[in-house]
Design an enzyme around this catalytic site. Sequence first.
Site, PDB file in Angstrom:
ATOM      1  N   ASN A   9       0.875  -1.180   0.000  1.00 41.79           N
ATOM      2  CA  ASN A   9       0.000   0.000   0.000  1.00 41.79           C
ATOM      3  C   ASN A   9       0.907   1.224   0.000  1.00 41.79           C
ATOM      4  OD1 ASN A   9      -1.789   2.057   0.522  1.00 41.79           O
ATOM      5  ND2 ASN A   9      -2.278   1.399   2.614  1.00 41.79           N
ATOM      6  N   TRP A  10       1.021   1.834  -1.154  1.00 40.01           N
ATOM      7  CA  TRP A  10       1.953   2.964  -1.266  1.00 40.01           C
ATOM      8  C   TRP A  10       1.413   4.255  -0.647  1.00 40.01           C
ATOM      9  CZ3 TRP A  10       4.283   2.733  -6.947  1.00 40.01           C
ATOM     10  CH2 TRP A  10       5.140   1.620  -7.028  1.00 40.01           C
ATOM     11  N   LYS A  11       0.147   4.253  -0.308  1.00 37.70           N
ATOM     12  CA  LYS A  11      -0.474   5.472   0.262  1.00 37.70           C
ATOM     13  C   LYS A  11      -0.226   6.660  -0.672  1.00 37.70           C
ATOM     14  CE  LYS A  11      -0.120   3.350   4.746  1.00 37.70           C
ATOM     15  NZ  LYS A  11      -0.084   3.469   6.191  1.00 37.70           N
ATOM     16  N   GLU A  96      -6.881   4.807   7.742  1.00 35.77           N
ATOM     17  CA  GLU A  96      -6.679   6.226   7.401  1.00 35.77           C
ATOM     18  C   GLU A  96      -7.906   6.782   6.693  1.00 35.77           C
ATOM     19  OE1 GLU A  96      -2.899   5.651   5.454  1.00 35.77           O
ATOM     20  OE2 GLU A  96      -2.042   5.104   7.395  1.00 35.77           O
ATOM     21  N   GLU A 164      -5.479  -4.899  10.698  1.00 30.63           N
ATOM     22  CA  GLU A 164      -4.482  -3.839  10.835  1.00 30.63           C
ATOM     23  C   GLU A 164      -4.752  -3.060  12.117  1.00 30.63           C
ATOM     24  OE1 GLU A 164      -2.525  -2.682   6.926  1.00 30.63           O
ATOM     25  OE2 GLU A 164      -4.295  -1.438   7.094  1.00 30.63           O
TER      26      GLU A 164
HETATM   27  P1  PGA Z   1       2.795   0.462   7.541  1.00 30.62           P
HETATM   28  O1  PGA Z   1       1.331   0.640   6.882  1.00 30.62           O
HETATM   29  O2  PGA Z   1       3.348  -0.820   7.023  1.00 30.62           O
HETATM   30  O3  PGA Z   1       3.578   1.648   7.066  1.00 30.62           O
HETATM   31  O4  PGA Z   1       2.600   0.437   9.019  1.00 30.62           O
HETATM   32  C1  PGA Z   1       0.482  -0.451   6.747  1.00 30.62           C
HETATM   33  C2  PGA Z   1      -0.847  -0.019   6.209  1.00 30.62           C
HETATM   34  O5  PGA Z   1      -1.305   1.074   6.546  1.00 30.62           O
HETATM   35  O6  PGA Z   1      -1.483  -0.757   5.430  1.00 30.62           O
END
Ligand code: PGA
Length: 244
Positions: A9-11, A96, A164
Amino acid sequence: MRSFLVAGNWKMNLGGKDAINVIDKIEDGIKVLNENVNVMVAPPFTAIPLLSDRIKRIELGAQNMFYEEAGAFTGEISPKFLLDFNVKYVILGHSERRKYFKEDDDIIVRKAKKAKDLGFKYIVCVGETLEERDKGLAKEVVKRQVSYILDADLVNEYLIFAYEPVWAIGTGKVATPEIAEEMHFFIRDMLKGKEIMIIYGGSVDENNVKGLFEMPDIDGALVGGASLKPEKFLKIIKTAESLL
Ligand code: PGA
């Protein structure tokens, strides 16, 4: 036979031409890939058209989508657009999205219904906050989030749950394999024998992933920060392969 999903997940990172370099490096590293390991990358929407013709073993995901297909919804992305670019997965209900964009379980169910209708694999994220865990409410919260999906008749072979814990996301504070496994087992039990993948997310990296993947109910990882670095992401993929 076990199988794993390693999902990046590159966000809101690598949304332009810089995405190409990273995807090429990952592809280079998985020229030979165990058929029981699936690799997905969810870049920002703007990078999807740049990547859709380049990917070979990687499958593309979207970090979000809207529940309508067209119309006056300024700023939203139709799932139909995603199909045009070979997107196979959608991530829904990421914490998020829940936190900053006020997505609630009803919205997530509407999106999941649309994803199901259009044939996407849909990763539904669930997980408790630190406050909820400290109050002993972790399982109650996850049960509510999972139940929304189960009660809406959204279980099919394309559904994937991502556990998560919010306190582990982007904090460097990964859940121990035992804590993660306990919740995965709890979710598995709710699924009453239906074969649904449950992947873990929250500060997964190349150093802690082995212990997680060794757990019987952890079927893969949703990786944020470490998926931006090809060498780290590739080590996570190799760890999955080494356990098959
Ligand atoms: P992270 O993010 O690996 O940077 O903690 C995971 C996610 O939000 O899916």
